[in-house]
Design an enzyme around this catalytic site. Structure first.
Site, mmCIF file in Angstrom:
data_model
loop_
_atom_site.group_PDB
_atom_site.id
_atom_site.type_symbol
_atom_site.label_atom_id
_atom_site.label_comp_id
_atom_site.label_asym_id
_atom_site.label_seq_id
_atom_site.Cartn_x
_atom_site.Cartn_y
_atom_site.Cartn_z
ATOM 1 N N SER A 158 0.837 -1.195 0.000
ATOM 2 C CA SER A 158 0.000 0.000 0.000
ATOM 3 C C SER A 158 0.873 1.246 0.000
ATOM 4 O O SER A 158 1.960 1.248 0.595
ATOM 5 C CB SER A 158 -0.900 0.022 1.245
ATOM 6 O OG SER A 158 -1.630 1.229 1.313
ATOM 7 N N TYR A 169 -1.395 0.025 10.452
ATOM 8 C CA TYR A 169 -1.530 -0.525 9.104
ATOM 9 C C TYR A 169 -0.341 -0.126 8.247
ATOM 10 O O TYR A 169 0.208 -0.944 7.496
ATOM 11 C CB TYR A 169 -2.835 -0.025 8.480
ATOM 12 C CG TYR A 169 -3.013 -0.371 7.023
ATOM 13 C CD1 TYR A 169 -3.299 -1.671 6.624
ATOM 14 C CD2 TYR A 169 -2.927 0.620 6.039
ATOM 15 C CE1 TYR A 169 -3.478 -1.988 5.291
ATOM 16 C CE2 TYR A 169 -3.108 0.315 4.706
ATOM 17 C CZ TYR A 169 -3.386 -0.988 4.335
ATOM 18 O OH TYR A 169 -3.561 -1.294 2.996
#
Length: 274
Positions: A158, A169
């Site tokens: 990501s 995250y």
């Protein structure tokens, strides 16, 4: 994604029939989202696919692909645990005899808030969700790929390694990036490529299986909207991408057309480099 701008339609995805003819592809997180788009596309391009997800929906996807004449099997497994990854890889090898492509797509933000508001157990769950499935599945598949002397792993990371309100995250996906680059160094001598894409914001249908609770409190909604705003602001194209745009990059890196690419993390985020 709630609060996200609509993606600009990219037209029908360009499919290259036969590009994966004779290849066996394992796609994790294949029940929905990017994983589902990848499964459909790589299957349409000739691969026999093993679809892995913790959700029973994955069996419906496999049935859908078989209805088109494709070779497809499905496995339910908890890839946050090593034994789940081992069983999925073992079932893939039992079904088709080898693995040519492994696409690791499990992960995703569970909560959205500044780091000081995360509870310790929430931090652990974010790392468990977005790093360990890739760690475990790479570890489970590598002996098979090394024994074959060929294969490719595509990890889905990501660009949110630089992003607001989801530090755990971001840390998990930073780990996926490091894993990709380290494994590429180790695996090259065995004929195995290891690459990754780093998706940006991607417009997708509402998830059938939720990762976590939806924002309810007004402050939670504000924090979530900050993620959306920052995602668009960081993109040179000022929009979210489509599932087809993400799948196209993943499938390209998995193909023989990318045979001289390894250790690379490709941002697919409208110009946001993460």
């Amino acid at each position: 994604m709630t609060g996200a701008p609509e993606a600009t339609p990219a037209g029908s995805p360009k499919v290259f029939p036969g590009r994966f003819e004779g290849k066996i592809a394992v796609v994790t997180g294949a029940a929905q989202g990017i994983g589902l788009a990848v499964a459909r596309r790589i299957s349409a391009e000739g691969a026999a696919v093993v679809l892995v997800d913790r959700a029973e929906l994955v069996h419906e996807v496999a049935a859908e692909l078989r209805a088109t004449g494709a070779k497809a099997s499905s496995v339910t497994a908890d890839l946050e645990q090593f034994d789940g990854a081992e069983s999925a890889v073992a079932e893939a090898v039992a079904a088709f005899g080898r693995i040519d492509v492994l696409i690791n797509n499990v992960g995703g933000t569970i909560w959205a808030k500044p780091y000081e508001h995360y509870a310790a157990e929430e931090i652990q769950k974010e790392i468990q969700r977005s790093l360990f499935p890739t760690l475990w599945t790479c570890r489970a598949a590598l002996p098979q790929l090394i024994e074959q002397g060929a294969g490719v792993i595509v990890n889905v990371s990501s660009v949110a390694t630089r992003g607001v309100n989801r530090a755990p995250y971001a840390a998990a996906k930073g780990g996926v990036n490091a894993l990709t680059q380290s494994l590429a160094l180790e695996a090259a001598q065995h004929g195995v490529r290891v690459v990754a894409t780093a998706p940006g914001g991607t417009e997708a249908p509402a998830r059938k299986v939720k990762r976590g609770p939806e924002p309810e409190q007004e402050q939670e909604k504000i924090w979530y909207q900050q993620i959306v705003d920052q995602t668009v602001d960081s993109s040179l194209l000022k929009r979210y991408g489509t599932l087809d745009e993400q799948a196209a990059a993943i499938v390209f890196l998995a193909s023989d057309e990318a045979s001289y690419i390894t250790g690379t993390i490709l941002p697919v985020a409208g110009g946001d480099l993460g």
